[in-house]
Design an enzyme around this catalytic site. Structure first.
Site, mmCIF file in Angstrom:
data_model
loop_
_atom_site.group_PDB
_atom_site.id
_atom_site.type_symbol
_atom_site.label_atom_id
_atom_site.label_comp_id
_atom_site.label_asym_id
_atom_site.label_seq_id
_atom_site.Cartn_x
_atom_site.Cartn_y
_atom_site.Cartn_z
ATOM 1 N N GLU A 61 0.831 -1.209 0.000
ATOM 2 C CA GLU A 61 0.000 0.000 0.000
ATOM 3 C C GLU A 61 0.865 1.260 0.000
ATOM 4 O O GLU A 61 0.763 2.122 0.873
ATOM 5 C CB GLU A 61 -0.971 -0.014 1.182
ATOM 6 N N GLU B 184 -3.553 -9.219 0.001
ATOM 7 C CA GLU B 184 -4.117 -9.011 1.349
ATOM 8 C C GLU B 184 -5.628 -8.954 1.232
ATOM 9 O O GLU B 184 -6.148 -8.226 0.385
ATOM 10 C CB GLU B 184 -3.553 -7.706 1.926
HETATM 11 C C1 GAL Z 1 -4.265 -2.809 5.191
HETATM 12 C C2 GAL Z 1 -2.814 -2.643 5.588
HETATM 13 C C3 GAL Z 1 -2.471 -3.455 6.820
HETATM 14 C C4 GAL Z 1 -3.545 -3.303 7.855
HETATM 15 C C5 GAL Z 1 -4.866 -3.718 7.279
HETATM 16 C C6 GAL Z 1 -6.021 -3.663 8.265
HETATM 17 O O1 GAL Z 1 -4.713 -1.769 4.423
HETATM 18 O O2 GAL Z 1 -1.975 -3.066 4.549
HETATM 19 O O3 GAL Z 1 -1.237 -3.051 7.322
HETATM 20 O O4 GAL Z 1 -3.604 -1.989 8.247
HETATM 21 O O5 GAL Z 1 -5.168 -2.831 6.222
HETATM 22 O O6 GAL Z 1 -7.222 -3.917 7.648
#
Ligand code: GAL
Length: 825
Positions: free
Chosen positions: A426, A518
């Site tokens: 991100e 993710e």
């Molecule tokens: C993502 C991020 C993670 C964590 C996650 C929580 O956007 O990459 O580090 O913050 O969200 O939902």
């Protein structure tokens, strides 16, 4: 050939190294390396910033590293790290250690290796400044031989660790020498640092070609003629070897290439992670002067646009989880057994992939993934030049990113478990052309050092979803295709979240395969339920207005219905990924809860709710949804608990597999048969509560597959202790994880019991962590008492280097105590 002379020598070398290093080692990775973890002195003092003022009057504490001083502190609402960083303080710490070096070593090269120091470490040996390393997540080494005293005279090493400027990491970072330290002693003619590169360019069932690129370093002031032999072993059996004569100039490095073939190779796979070992030996005048060991695997893989991830010719869906680097109550101080336990718990759930979010992990994690069979995405950065928190690595980017990335690649590229490099998570620059420029630079570096794996970046998200509740970041950047995703730099399009867009991937990116870097971000407190599952469904009503109060005690109901607006329930994302071959797989945020980022709450919550497994290592219910989908185990899991008010309406959910239906009985009376329809992943009954026994029976073709029941518990009456292992090694490192269950007089777990448990330990060992998995608890993880959460608590016992019996007793006011014996041997 069994036990070749070469291998015998290797064993002897290793044995010698094991004996000569201090007790309390982790694996001795090669015979050249010995542990340097024990007997450090430590002093935490923000006001001492100059090495020359750490006079003898300063109070020092003796400890062994890996060490994380932040985890020893108190949770602090005013901590500059914020609740996002776990509300634990950083600070400035000093470590020092005195040691002697044998006279025989004066003709050799000695280096000190740090696997990771968080952060801004500076190192001196006998007053000589060796250097600084801002990045806390990468390993580094310094040659110290020019500054050493040999023989009886002491040497002193001093390490300054400055983690005082906060916040500087997402999420809890820990502070200090939090990974292993080693001393490496070699001949002046030796394999260089991370000096081998083993690849397997051609793999078939009959034959695999294995290529070696070995960097030899000659630190002699004369050139040397030498023989370099690389031998492949499968366990203790020699497979093949190749030899090459070289002449290497004085004070130079030389990289040599060798190739070998392995007949009928035994391939590395997730189910059978078979490893080979390459032993590199350098000999001068027939005398071996150096020996270096590299584990590797033989496997063939690709990411296919239409068929997803193909490993050894077979399609394998990546069922992965993201893992943050902390180890719950042990903090960020790495311990091999603690990592192994996390991986065992995940393997049992059916997980086959790990993303090291968002930084290079401890080397031991990768060794374990090699041995246990995980598909690793090794991630380099959580930010590039543009910072995410005020004092983070973005400030060090210009000076360090190249070196840090190269070192990660050199350190990690032989691990067979690594299949994808992630150049960032991100990254704010993903939205502009500057980001594309940086990505090109990082991609060029990555490909220079390893062409065998694809690279990706975790983008949030690669395409505009045109729906309301997307990340604010995305709305601000109103573009339809993310410039980084569109740039053609990446080998895989990495999706963070945005599961609604996955089915359109081939339309949006007709030439680049898919990976969900993710996903999900579901939220749950282990063992806490709102009795009717959909009462919580719309909560948080309005995310930006901060969840309108939330639940009492900052709890989140553990039915799989609460999610972040950018994510989904666990079921929703898996349903999509499961459906299409071209969706190679996913890494769920997260496998375990971690310290910091207590979304959806703020203080007093201090640890996350995202885990499928809580901070103590206890699975939440959704663990069994995955187990029913991802493993061959026969699963029938029902929840919630069965302690409600008479007449209260309660939703009962069941996760099951290998059956056509589940029938639920309340106190012997059927309350209905349910079957999953379409892509359902659970079934549900809504029934009025009546105390007693709830029993579920799963059936296939009318025959019972499994039965399970839960009972209404009475008052807490006694404690039960269960150890994950009751025999541990007396090596000063090994751990026994002991679960405390609070039971009623009939042995039923009391699902809302929150008694304070006091622990005492007799024998040679110590209590090194206590935890209940409660994100709101501010009790220290380093104490000897802890309040249980929903009937459960964890205590971690560590061995010393003495063998014997360890007797742990748990007591709670008004309850019958329990004792368990652990043997250290
Ligand atoms: C993502 C991020 C993670 C964590 C996650 C929580 O956007 O990459 O580090 O913050 O969200 O939902």
């Amino acid at each position: 050939m069994k036990y070749s002379n070469l291998f015998k020598t290797l064993i002897l070398f290793s044995l010698f190294a094991l004996l000569s290093c201090s007790k309390g080692n982790n694996d001795v990775f090669t015979s050249r390396k010995i542990s340097f973890n024990s007997n450090w002195s430590f002093h935490l003092n923000d006001s001492i910033i100059d090495k020359d003022t750490i006079g003898s009057s300063t109070k020092w504490r003796t400890l062994n590293v890996p060490h994380d001083w932040s985890i020893e502190g108190k949770f602090d609402e005013k901590s500059p790290a914020g609740y996002g960083g776990g509300a634990l303080n950083g600070g400035l710490g000093w470590y020092k250690k005195t040691f002697k070096v044998a006279v025989e070593d004066s003709s050799k090269v000695t280096s000190i290796i740090f696997d990771g120091v968080y952060r801004n470490s500076e190192v001196w040996v006998n007053g000589h400044y060796l250097g600084k390393r801002p990045n806390g997540y990468i390993g580094f080494q310094y040659e110290i031989s020019p500054y050493l005293n040999y023989g009886d005279k002491n040497n002193e090493i001093i390490v300054k660790v400055d983690n005082s400027k906060q916040p500087n990491s997402r999420w809890y970072s820990g502070s200090g020498i939090f990974r292993n330290v080693w001393i490496e002693t070699t001949d002046k003619l030796h394999v260089g640092q991370w000096g081998t590169y083993v690849t397997t360019p051609k793999v078939t069932a009959e034959k695999a070609s294995v290529n070696f690129e070995t960097t030899i370093q000659n630190q002699n002031s004369a050139s040397k003629k030498a023989t370099v032999t690389t031998t492949i072993f499968k366990e203790d059996t020699k497979v093949t070897s190749v030899t090459q004569n070289i002449t290497i100039g004085a004070n130079t490095n030389q990289t040599i290439k060798q190739s070998a073939e392995v007949e009928t190779p035994i391939l590395w796979s997730v189910e059978k992670p078979e490893l080979y070992t390459a032993v590199t030996e350098i000999a001068v005048d027939d005398q071996m002067v150096d020996q270096y060991k590299t584990n590797f695997g033989i496997r063939d893989f690709k990411f296919d646009l239409n068929k997803g991830f193909i490993l050894n010719g077979k399609q394998v869906k990546i069922k992965g989880v993201c893992m943050h680097h902390d180890l719950g109550p042990l903090g960020a101080a790495i311990n091999t057994r603690a990592i192994e336990r996390q991986l065992e718990i995940l393997k049992e759930m059916g997980v086959n992939g790990i993303r090291t979010s968002h930084n290079p992990p401890a080397p031991e994690l990768l060794d374990l993934c090699d041995k246990m069979g995980f598909i690793v995405m090794d991630e380099a950065f959580d930010m590039w030049k543009q910072t995410k928190t005020k004092y983070d690595y973005g400030n060090d980017w210009d000076k360090w990113h190249k070196k840090d990335l190269i070192d990660q690649l050199l350190r990690d590229r032989n691990h067979p478990s690594i299949f994808v490099w992630s150049i960032g998570n991100e990254i704010p620059e993903q939205w502009n052309e500057n980001g594309v420029k940086i990505a090109k630079e990082l991609a060029a570096i990555t490909r220079q050092y390893d062409k065998t794996r694809p690279l990706t970046a975790a983008m949030n998200p690669p395409v505009n979803m045109n729906i309301d509740e997307v990340t604010l970041q995305f709305e601000k950047n109103n573009v339809s295709i993310n410039p980084l995703a569109a740039s053609g730099v990446l080998d895989l399009i990495g999706y963070n979240y945005a599961h609604q867009t996955y089915e359109h991937h081939l339309k949006n990116f007709p030439n680049t395969p898919f990976i969900a870097t993710e996903t999900t971000s579901g939220l749950q407190t282990r063992g806490y339920y709102d009795s009717v599952s959909d009462t919580i469904k719309k909560w948080p009503v309005s995310w930006d207005k901060k969840f309108e109060g939330g639940n009492p005690g900052n709890t989140v109901s553990a039915y799989d219905q609460v999610q972040t607006p950018w994510g989904s329930t666990h079921e929703a994302t898996w349903k999509v990924i499961k459906k299409h071959d071209f969706l190679s797989g996913m890494y769920i945020w997260t496998g375990f809860d971690y310290i910091g980022e207590p979304t959806p709450y703020e203080w007093p919550s201090i640890s996350s709710y995202f885990g499928i497994v809580d901070l103590a290592g206890f699975p939440k219910d959704v663990y069994y949804m995955y187990q029913s989908e991802w493993t061959d185990k026969t699963v029938l899991h029902i929840f919630p608990h069965w302690n409600w008010k008479a007449g209260q309406t309660v939703d009962v959910w069941a996760y099951y597999n290998k059956a056509d239906e589940v029938e639920l009985f309340l106190n012997g009376k059927s309350v209905g048969i349910r079957s999953k329809k379409g892509d359902d992943l659970h079934v549900m009954w809504r029934i009025p509560f009546q105390a007693g026994t709830l029993k579920a029976v799963s059936r296939k073709d009318g025959k019972t597959v499994l039965e399970t029941e839960i009972k209404t518990a009475g008052n807490p009456d006694n404690l039960k202790l269960t150890a994950d292992r009751s025999n541990i090694k007396a090596d000063g490192n090994d751990l026994s994880f002991i679960t405390v269950d609070i039971l009623d007089a009939k042995g039923v777990l009391v699902p809302n019991a929150n008694n304070e448990i006091n622990f005492s330990l007799k024998g040679n060992g110590k209590i090194v962590g206590v935890c209940s998995g409660d994100p709101v608890s501010h009790e220290p993880y380093k104490g000897s008492k802890h309040t249980a959460l929903n009937g459960k608590c964890l205590v971690i016992v560590q061995s010393t280097d003495k063998t014997g019996r360890l007797e742990l007793t748990a007591k709670a006011n008004g309850l019958k105590p329990a004792t368990i014996v652990i043997t250290a041997e």
